[in-house]
Design a protein around this motif. Structure first.
Motif, PDB file in Angstrom:
ATOM      1  N   ARG A  72       1.281  -1.743   0.046  1.00 28.80           N
ATOM      2  CA  ARG A  72      -0.025  -0.131  -0.380  1.00 28.80           C
ATOM      3  C   ARG A  72       1.005   1.253   0.320  1.00 28.80           C
ATOM      4  NH1 ARG A  72      -3.335   0.004   4.406  1.00 28.80           N
ATOM      5  NH2 ARG A  72      -1.461  -1.562   6.227  1.00 28.80           N
ATOM      6  N   VAL A  73       0.837   2.405  -1.222  1.00 27.57           N
ATOM      7  CA  VAL A  73       1.120   2.797  -1.033  1.00 27.57           C
ATOM      8  C   VAL A  73       0.442   3.955  -1.201  1.00 27.57           C
ATOM      9  CG1 VAL A  73       3.327   4.387  -2.096  1.00 27.57           C
ATOM     10  CG2 VAL A  73       3.835   2.484  -2.322  1.00 27.57           C
ATOM     11  N   VAL A  74       0.937   5.303  -0.882  1.00 31.00           N
ATOM     12  CA  VAL A  74       0.083   6.279  -0.760  1.00 31.00           C
ATOM     13  C   VAL A  74       0.699   7.766  -1.229  1.00 31.00           C
ATOM     14  CG1 VAL A  74      -1.414   8.340   0.495  1.00 31.00           C
ATOM     15  CG2 VAL A  74      -2.225   6.068   1.281  1.00 31.00           C
ATOM     16  N   ARG A  75       0.329   8.326  -2.758  1.00 34.20           N
ATOM     17  CA  ARG A  75       1.072   9.330  -3.248  1.00 34.20           C
ATOM     18  C   ARG A  75       0.302  10.047  -3.178  1.00 34.20           C
ATOM     19  NH1 ARG A  75       2.612   4.517  -6.430  1.00 34.20           N
ATOM     20  NH2 ARG A  75       4.534   5.082  -6.528  1.00 34.20           N
ATOM     21  N   LYS A  76       0.439  11.882  -3.601  1.00 36.87           N
ATOM     22  CA  LYS A  76       0.219  12.832  -3.010  1.00 36.87           C
ATOM     23  C   LYS A  76       0.877  13.666  -3.888  1.00 36.87           C
ATOM     24  CE  LYS A  76      -2.885  16.025  -1.632  1.00 36.87           C
ATOM     25  NZ  LYS A  76      -3.880  16.506  -1.733  1.00 36.87           N
ATOM     26  N   LYS A  77       0.180  14.584  -4.668  1.00 35.88           N
ATOM     27  CA  LYS A  77       1.176  15.594  -5.663  1.00 35.88           C
ATOM     28  C   LYS A  77       0.912  16.812  -4.591  1.00 35.88           C
ATOM     29  CE  LYS A  77       2.399  17.593 -10.533  1.00 35.88           C
ATOM     30  NZ  LYS A  77       1.598  16.735 -11.148  1.00 35.88           N
TER      31      LYS A  77
ATOM     32  N   ALA B   7       5.582  22.836  -5.439  1.00 38.65           N
ATOM     33  CA  ALA B   7       4.098  22.812  -6.457  1.00 38.65           C
ATOM     34  C   ALA B   7       4.490  21.464  -7.418  1.00 38.65           C
ATOM     35  CB  ALA B   7       3.268  23.495  -7.179  1.00 38.65           C
ATOM     36  N   GLY B   8       4.408  20.864  -7.508  1.00 33.58           N
ATOM     37  CA  GLY B   8       4.570  19.731  -8.002  1.00 33.58           C
ATOM     38  C   GLY B   8       5.478  18.443  -7.925  1.00 33.58           C
TER      39      GLY B   8
END
Length: 328
Positions: free
Chosen positions: A17-22, A73-74
């Motif tokens: 389980r990997v959560v990614r947030k930009k 940002a990014g």
């Protein structure tokens, strides 16, 4: 959260389980630790600090060398949450109807529907996948909302039911307890939703009444309310949704002057939510809330069976922990 949808209990156990947030321009400029502690409240500052240093939490697919890093940002934050301990839940849900195509489930008021944050195994989705294999949950209820959840057991059923939801052909009705003795017997709340700009809680919404409510497009909101009982300085209402906006019932009732019993965000004091996040909710706070979760219950769902075409209606009574509050 990234991963393929598991189809067997074995695949379920092996999921990474990997959560990614930009990071968006609106959220840049925060320190990485401040951001993680605010956005992902299920771990302490010390735990997030350790996760950054050991590489289980990364920025732009690289291990963090400076825990005072200022986000731009990014930037993409990746969080491995596979082994994070999960909070306990009330998993005493009931499958009230079952056939080869659908399930109708009655969930408790302390059970997340989908995996999110620190919850994975302690979710309705996980429990159902373990027993039935790949399933599709059709309607989302908040963790603290009890009541009826419709589940499709295969893709074709999910597709047909999904179209019914899109066309607003699925009836959803709720029961709710609010503070105060509501003076009217019936009320048709017409208006629109928007951010609660004066609130310290970013995800909180407000409702504004407007006769031209339909002109607000995706913000438009309509809820019909009927009073079922008044007792103990509380009112028991039945709610019929005509639109499906986020937090629609809760925000509408608060804006009308009737905060939800037990609701940390839309109850008598939003400070309950802030204290809860900080882990400092007091016994006095809990007494004012009356009950440990928001008093909202999905009490009716109506739809057409995706395969047989039969019109189905399911009803669910107010749970005991809520019903007891309104007894004379």
């Amino acid at each position: 959260m990234s991963s393929k949808v598991p189809k067997t209990p074995e695949e379920l156990e092996e999921m990474l389980r990997v959560v990614r947030k930009k990071i968006t321009p609106e959220t840049e400029g925060h320190g990485i630790l401040d951001f993680l502690c605010t956005k992902f409240t299920y771990r302490s500052r010390e735990d997030w600090h350790t996760a950054l240093l050991d590489g289980s939490s990364q920025i732009n697919a690289k291990q963090v060398e400076d825990c005072d890093y200022i986000l731009k940002a990014g930037d993409v934050i990746s969080l491995d949450v596979t082994n994070i301990p999960e909070p306990s839940v009330d998993a005493d849900f009931k499958v009230v109807y079952e056939d080869d195509d659908i399930l109708m489930v009655e969930k408790t008021g302390d059970l997340p529907v989908h995996p999110a944050g620190s919850f994975f195994k302690n979710t309705l989705w996980y429990f159902l996948v373990k027993k039935y294999g790949n399933i599709h949950i059709m309607n989302r209820l908040d963790r603290e909302t009890s009541g009826l959840v419709l589940v499709a057991r295969h893709h074709k059923a999910a597709s047909v039911l999904g179209k019914q939801f899109e066309r607003r052909q699925v009836g959803k009705e709720y029961d709710v307890l609010v503070e105060g003795l509501v003076q009217w017997d019936e009320y048709d709340a017409l208006g629109y939703m928007g951010p609660a700009e004066s609130s310290k809680i970013r995800k909180k919404f407000s409702f504004t009444e407007a006769e031209d409510w339909q002109d607000y497009g995706k913000l438009s909101a309509r809820t019909e309310f009927t009073v079922l009982r008044r007792s103990n300085e509380l009112s028991h209402l039945h709610c019929r949704l005509h639109t499906g906006r986020t937090h629609q019932i809760r925000a509408t009732l608060l804006s009308l002057g009737f905060p939800l019993v037990g609701d940390k965000i839309y109850g008598v004091d939003e400070q309950f939510f802030l204290s809860f996040i900080d882990g400092i909710l007091s016994d006095e706070d809990r007494q004012r809330m009356r009950v440990g979760r928001q008093a909202l219950h999905c009490s009716l769902m109506s739809f057409v069976h995706p395969m047989s075409g039969e019109e189905l209606v399911f009803k669910s009574s107010l749970p005991n922990e809520l019903a007891e509050l309104i007894l004379p």
